[in-house]
Design a protein around this motif. Structure first.
Motif, PDB file in Angstrom:
ATOM      1  N   ASP A  59       0.821  -1.213   0.000  1.00  9.34           N
ATOM      2  CA  ASP A  59       0.000   0.000   0.000  1.00  9.34           C
ATOM      3  C   ASP A  59       0.858   1.267   0.000  1.00  9.34           C
ATOM      4  N   ASN A  60       2.168   1.151   0.280  1.00 11.37           N
ATOM      5  CA  ASN A  60       3.052   2.314   0.270  1.00 11.37           C
ATOM      6  C   ASN A  60       4.455   1.864  -0.149  1.00 11.37           C
ATOM      7  N   PRO A  61       4.647   1.623  -1.442  1.00  9.32           N
ATOM      8  CA  PRO A  61       5.919   1.035  -1.891  1.00  9.32           C
ATOM      9  C   PRO A  61       7.009   2.051  -2.220  1.00  9.32           C
ATOM     10  N   THR A  62       6.885   3.255  -1.725  1.00 10.55           N
ATOM     11  CA  THR A  62       7.850   4.291  -2.110  1.00 10.55           C
ATOM     12  C   THR A  62       9.253   3.984  -1.610  1.00 10.55           C
ATOM     13  N   ASN A  63       9.374   3.377  -0.441  1.00 11.23           N
ATOM     14  CA  ASN A  63      10.691   3.074   0.131  1.00 11.23           C
ATOM     15  C   ASN A  63      11.025   1.582   0.033  1.00 11.23           C
ATOM     16  N   ILE A  64      10.539   0.929  -1.008  1.00 15.79           N
ATOM     17  CA  ILE A  64      10.708  -0.514  -1.101  1.00 15.79           C
ATOM     18  C   ILE A  64      12.173  -0.906  -1.240  1.00 15.79           C
ATOM     19  N   PHE A  65      13.004  -0.076  -1.873  1.00 20.89           N
ATOM     20  CA  PHE A  65      14.417  -0.434  -2.025  1.00 20.89           C
ATOM     21  C   PHE A  65      15.116  -0.458  -0.671  1.00 20.89           C
ATOM     22  N   GLU A  66      14.948   0.618   0.126  1.00 18.84           N
ATOM     23  CA  GLU A  66      15.571   0.661   1.455  1.00 18.84           C
ATOM     24  C   GLU A  66      15.028  -0.458   2.340  1.00 18.84           C
ATOM     25  N   THR A  67      13.717  -0.712   2.247  1.00 21.04           N
ATOM     26  CA  THR A  67      13.106  -1.767   3.062  1.00 21.04           C
ATOM     27  C   THR A  67      13.675  -3.130   2.692  1.00 21.04           C
ATOM     28  N   THR A  68      13.796  -3.393   1.410  1.00 22.02           N
ATOM     29  CA  THR A  68      14.314  -4.686   0.966  1.00 22.02           C
ATOM     30  C   THR A  68      15.758  -4.883   1.421  1.00 22.02           C
ATOM     31  N   ILE A  69      16.578  -3.856   1.270  1.00 21.66           N
ATOM     32  CA  ILE A  69      17.973  -3.968   1.694  1.00 21.66           C
ATOM     33  C   ILE A  69      18.058  -4.214   3.200  1.00 21.66           C
ATOM     34  N   SER A  70      17.210  -3.536   3.972  1.00 24.32           N
ATOM     35  CA  SER A  70      17.216  -3.734   5.430  1.00 24.32           C
ATOM     36  C   SER A  70      16.817  -5.153   5.792  1.00 24.32           C
ATOM     37  N   ARG A  71      15.737  -5.689   5.136  1.00 23.30           N
ATOM     38  CA  ARG A  71      15.314  -7.061   5.446  1.00 23.30           C
ATOM     39  C   ARG A  71      16.411  -8.063   5.097  1.00 23.30           C
ATOM     40  N   VAL A  72      17.065  -7.854   3.969  1.00 21.47           N
ATOM     41  CA  VAL A  72      18.128  -8.771   3.569  1.00 21.47           C
ATOM     42  C   VAL A  72      19.287  -8.710   4.557  1.00 21.47           C
ATOM     43  N   GLN A  73      19.663  -7.537   4.981  1.00 22.18           N
ATOM     44  CA  GLN A  73      20.753  -7.407   5.949  1.00 22.18           C
ATOM     45  C   GLN A  73      20.406  -8.115   7.254  1.00 22.18           C
ATOM     46  N   GLU A  74      19.187  -7.910   7.735  1.00 19.45           N
ATOM     47  CA  GLU A  74      18.773  -8.526   8.999  1.00 19.45           C
ATOM     48  C   GLU A  74      18.806 -10.050   8.897  1.00 19.45           C
ATOM     49  N   MET A  75      18.288 -10.585   7.809  1.00 24.77           N
ATOM     50  CA  MET A  75      18.250 -12.037   7.671  1.00 24.77           C
ATOM     51  C   MET A  75      19.646 -12.619   7.459  1.00 24.77           C
ATOM     52  N   VAL A  76      20.489 -11.940   6.690  1.00 24.35           N
ATOM     53  CA  VAL A  76      21.846 -12.445   6.455  1.00 24.35           C
ATOM     54  C   VAL A  76      22.643 -12.454   7.753  1.00 24.35           C
ATOM     55  N   VAL A  77      22.546 -11.400   8.535  1.00 33.42           N
ATOM     56  CA  VAL A  77      23.242 -11.358   9.826  1.00 33.42           C
ATOM     57  C   VAL A  77      22.787 -12.516  10.707  1.00 33.42           C
ATOM     58  N   ALA A  78      21.481 -12.746  10.739  1.00 36.56           N
ATOM     59  CA  ALA A  78      20.951 -13.820  11.576  1.00 36.56           C
ATOM     60  C   ALA A  78      21.465 -15.181  11.124  1.00 36.56           C
ATOM     61  N   ILE A  79      21.440 -15.438   9.828  1.00 34.73           N
ATOM     62  CA  ILE A  79      21.874 -16.746   9.321  1.00 34.73           C
ATOM     63  C   ILE A  79      23.364 -16.961   9.559  1.00 34.73           C
ATOM     64  N   LEU A  80      24.166 -15.939   9.344  1.00 37.64           N
ATOM     65  CA  LEU A  80      25.608 -16.084   9.575  1.00 37.64           C
ATOM     66  C   LEU A  80      25.917 -16.311  11.049  1.00 37.64           C
ATOM     67  N   CYS A  81      25.208 -15.626  11.927  1.00 35.94           N
ATOM     68  CA  CYS A  81      25.444 -15.805  13.365  1.00 35.94           C
ATOM     69  C   CYS A  81      25.061 -17.206  13.820  1.00 35.94           C
ATOM     70  N   VAL A  82      23.905 -17.651  13.415  1.00 31.53           N
ATOM     71  CA  VAL A  82      23.467 -18.972  13.865  1.00 31.53           C
ATOM     72  C   VAL A  82      24.341 -20.062  13.250  1.00 31.53           C
ATOM     73  N   THR A  83      24.841 -19.835  12.032  1.00 29.67           N
ATOM     74  CA  THR A  83      25.749 -20.813  11.424  1.00 29.67           C
ATOM     75  C   THR A  83      27.064 -20.892  12.193  1.00 29.67           C
ATOM     76  N   ALA A  84      27.609 -19.726  12.549  1.00 26.38           N
ATOM     77  CA  ALA A  84      28.885 -19.702  13.260  1.00 26.38           C
ATOM     78  C   ALA A  84      28.767 -20.345  14.631  1.00 26.38           C
ATOM     79  N   VAL A  85      27.732 -20.003  15.368  1.00 23.51           N
ATOM     80  CA  VAL A  85      27.583 -20.532  16.736  1.00 23.51           C
ATOM     81  C   VAL A  85      27.331 -22.032  16.712  1.00 23.51           C
ATOM     82  N   HIS A  86      26.406 -22.483  15.879  1.00 25.40           N
ATOM     83  CA  HIS A  86      26.111 -23.916  15.829  1.00 25.40           C
ATOM     84  C   HIS A  86      27.283 -24.700  15.257  1.00 25.40           C
ATOM     85  N   GLY A  87      28.007 -24.105  14.315  1.00 19.78           N
ATOM     86  CA  GLY A  87      29.170 -24.796  13.784  1.00 19.78           C
ATOM     87  C   GLY A  87      30.272 -24.941  14.821  1.00 19.78           C
ATOM     88  N   PHE A  88      30.386 -23.968  15.730  1.00 16.99           N
ATOM     89  CA  PHE A  88      31.425 -24.029  16.755  1.00 16.99           C
ATOM     90  C   PHE A  88      31.041 -24.987  17.885  1.00 16.99           C
TER      91      PHE A  88
END
Length: 686
Positions: free
Chosen positions: A140-169
């Motif tokens: 309903d308000n896609p004006t900031n979709i680029f910034e929103t998408t980049i933020s969601r990707v950053q949040e998910m990538v950080v989470a996946i890398l952290c959980v991979t590192a901790v569980h791998g260790f």
């Protein structure tokens, strides 16, 4: 009157047992969540709750099962973000077309995920719901979709890398011990079922039990896919597991074939004293927990000797006895080889598998079933997006995002409604805990360190539940409700109206998904089972067609996999359903008998080759007719005449390997296709 006074009663408090491995897994997830939260808050990313939720969504109890999914999940996130940036800005002025395109994209991803059936499916699944949860809340308000998408990707990538590192260790635990335990459990079940099947009485649960064993073979292969990521000698272990699957896949048809021959012998003849004694010794060996491999090898030699003696005679009773002996020998050989491989799983050193073709265990794939799952997902997304847009509900975008997340998560299930129902109950049970934290506990917390300490009891408890296979389906809705309802932000915000609206959006998304699932998917299970059976009939028909090339190991693996897929779906069929008339295990035995007949064609005289070709053509036609009509079609007497003529032609040939294997296969095929046939071979018609 004397009244005896009882002594003081003691209230027994149940002991609390804590599994160290499950607790270690929960602690690893908590550490990964704390690291993620610290990084995301330090970087001032707008949705820390989405990052910490990603930690718990992606965590897996088995380290080896978790690692291969990391790259696929990251790739799926990138793909979903790319599609969001491609579609939303270009179609923001046409919401109907945008919803249609997003639904079609999501359905296509689910189609690929259901079709793949390997860890690679996580790429398609993550691409589907990452694009949905990124785009739907901002349609309903896609004006900031680029910034929103980049933020969601950053949040998910950080989470996946952290959980991979901790569980791998910390390495909660490896997939290898679980595979070894699962294989040993399968061998125990196979031995008990085989002892029961070889006896003169069969229980009513025999069909269900043997199909469940086929499902175990498929499950073993799905777990083994993760082995290359598990340990340094994993390739060797995976070779053993692949060979183990091939042996275990042959255990089922061989044991059932031996039981079939013994039943026919008991019904029409009497067991010879030698065969009766051998059968008793084999049953005793199967039921003994301390049975040695050496004693099993001795039983194999006895079976082979009796089979050779019986095959020198040309009566149907002797051919049946020889077939029973040779199938019992082959069954015992496969069982012993499986036991040796199971004991060697997870150990270094190259496996001695020269006689075994080490090919990946083939998975049966059905484009129709995958297309149905993708279509149902796309239709569901379009339906609840239409309701949201028509009602103009302010929180409808969040509801659509939750509904899309749940729909994608369970799209691979035939009927996800029961799981989604439990998802709803777990969500409702967690709301009081989220309210307690949000309005009572968190207002008194100051600072990141105190926040983590305060959250530790709840997150440890939920993580422990996630590590329990029996209760793990409850963990995801608990994390989702608890984390999303509190909405972790850089600054604390206890807004009751926002809390209620967020909760209603979650519950609304789950209820909407449940309603749409019941509308589109409730009758899909029987349809899927029939498609699997028809696909199996079509492949048997092609296998018997001498004009078509064939791969024996590939066909056996696919047929066993299909038998495992049908197993879970048979449970919902009514007692009179036609599904029960289709004995998938008999089809598996017939297919395995077709293979030696085709291999023997080039090693027998022309007249015998012609008669074997008539048999194969008749079998191919019967199974093609089953595929066309969609139900079991019984063969006619002409095929029985062709089989008996081929048997007469084979028994007079000089004894060699090709003649021997073809004769045994033809006896087995006659027993499976004509169990009520006369107890003697028909005269050859000229």
């Amino acid at each position: 009157m004397t009244i005896a006074l009882a002594g003081p009663t003691r209230l027994e408090i149940p002991s609390l047992h804590i599994d160290p491995q499950k607790l270690l897994f929960s602690l690893s997830s908590l550490i990964a969540g704390a690291m993620t939260l610290a990084i995301v808050m330090s970087a001032s990313l707008p949705r820390p709750w989405w990052a910490i939720l990603t930690v718990y969504v992606t965590a897996q109890p088995m380290a080896g099962a978790f690692r291969p999914k990391v790259l696929y999940r990251l790739g799926g996130i990138a793909t979903g973000a790319f599609m969001t940036l491609l579609l939303v800005p270009n179609l923001q002025n046409s919401p109907e077309l945008l919803v249609l395109c997003m639904a079609a994209w999501t359905g296509f991803c689910i189609y690929l995920a259901v079709l793949d059936r390997t860890p690679r499916a996580f790429l398609f699944q993550m691409a589907a719901f990452s694009s949905a949860v990124i785009s739907f809340p901002y349609l309903d308000n896609p004006t900031n979709i680029f910034e929103t998408t980049i933020s969601r990707v950053q949040e998910m990538v950080v989470a996946i890398l952290c959980v991979t590192a901790v569980h791998g260790f910390l390495q909660p635990w490896s997939a290898t011990p679980f595979i070894r335990s699962r294989a040993r459990s399968f061998l125990g079940h196979a031995r008990r079922w085989a002892a029961e099947a070889l006896s003169s009485t069969h229980t009513k649960l025999e069909d269900e039990h043997r199909r469940l064993l086929a499902a175990d073979v498929t499950e073993l292969g799905m777990i083994a896919i993760h082995l290359p990521f598990d340990q340094r000698w994993a390739p060797t272990t995976r070779q053993r597991v692949t060979a183990l699957q091939q042996y275990l896949a042959s255990v089922l048809p061989l044991a059932s074939a031996a039981a079939n021959r013994l039943d026919l012998l008991r019904a029409n003849f009497e067991l010879t004293p030698d065969l009766a004694e051998l059968h008793t010794d084999i049953s005793d060996w199967l039921t003994r927990d301390d049975a040695s491999i050496e004693s099993g090898t001795t039983l194999i030699r006895r079976c082979t000797r009796l089979a050779i003696e019986a095959e020198r005679k040309h009566t149907w009773a002797d051919l049946l006895a020889a077939s029973a002996c040779i199938r019992m020998a082959e069954f015992l050989d496969a069982l012993i080889a499986s036991r040796r491989l199971t004991d060697r799983i997870g150990t270094p050193g190259r496996p001695n598998l020269k006689s075994q073709s080490i090919e990946p265990f083939a998975l049966a794939r059905d484009h129709g079933v995958a297309a149905m799952a993708g279509f149902a997902t796309a239709a569901a997304i379009m339906l609840y997006c239409a309701v949201w847009i028509l009602l103009a509900w302010p929180n409808g975008s969040a509801t659509a995002a939750f509904a899309a997340l749940i729909t994608c998560s369970f799209a691979a299930q035939d009927d996800p409604a029961p799981i989604i129902g439990r998802y709803l109950l777990a969500t409702l049970k967690t709301f009081p805990l989220a309210a307690l934290y949000l309005f009572v506990i968190l207002p008194r917390v100051d600072g990141y360190e105190m926040l983590i300490i305060t959250l530790t009891p709840a997150l440890l408890w939920m993580g422990y539940i996630q590590a329990d296979p029996k209760r793990s389906p409850e963990a995801l809705p608990m994390f989702s409700c608890f984390i999303v309802a509190m909405g972790f932000l850089a600054r604390f915000q206890a807004d009751f109206a926002l809390f209620i609206n967020t909760g209603l959006a979650q519950v609304g998304g789950i209820v909407t998904t449940l309603a749409v699932t019941k509308l589109f998917r409730s009758t899909n299970v029987r349809w899927t089972a029939r498609r699997i059976l028809r696909a199996n009939w079509a492949e048997v028909a092609q296998l018997a067609n001498i004009r078509r090339p064939f791969r024996p190991a590939h066909w056996t693996a696919s047929a066993t996999d299909r038998l495992g897929q049908v197993a879970a779906r048979m449970a919902i069929a009514s007692p009179g359903d036609s599904l029960h008339a289709a004995d998938g295990l008999a089809d598996l035995r017939i297919g395995r008998n077709i293979i030696p007949l085709r291999q023997a064609l080039s090693h027998v005289p022309y007249e015998t080759r012609h008669r074997l070709a008539d048999v194969l053509a008749g079998v191919s036609e019967i199974y093609m007719e089953r595929w066309r009509q969609g139900h079991v079609v019984m063969p006619g007497p002409e095929l029985l005449d062709h089989m008996d003529a081929a048997l007469h032609a084979l028994v007079v040939l000089p004894s060699n390997e090709a003649r021997q294997t073809a004769l045994r296969a033809l006896v087995g095929m006659r027993c499976n296709l004509f169990p009520e046939a006369p107890a003697e071979l028909r005269a050859v018609r000229t």
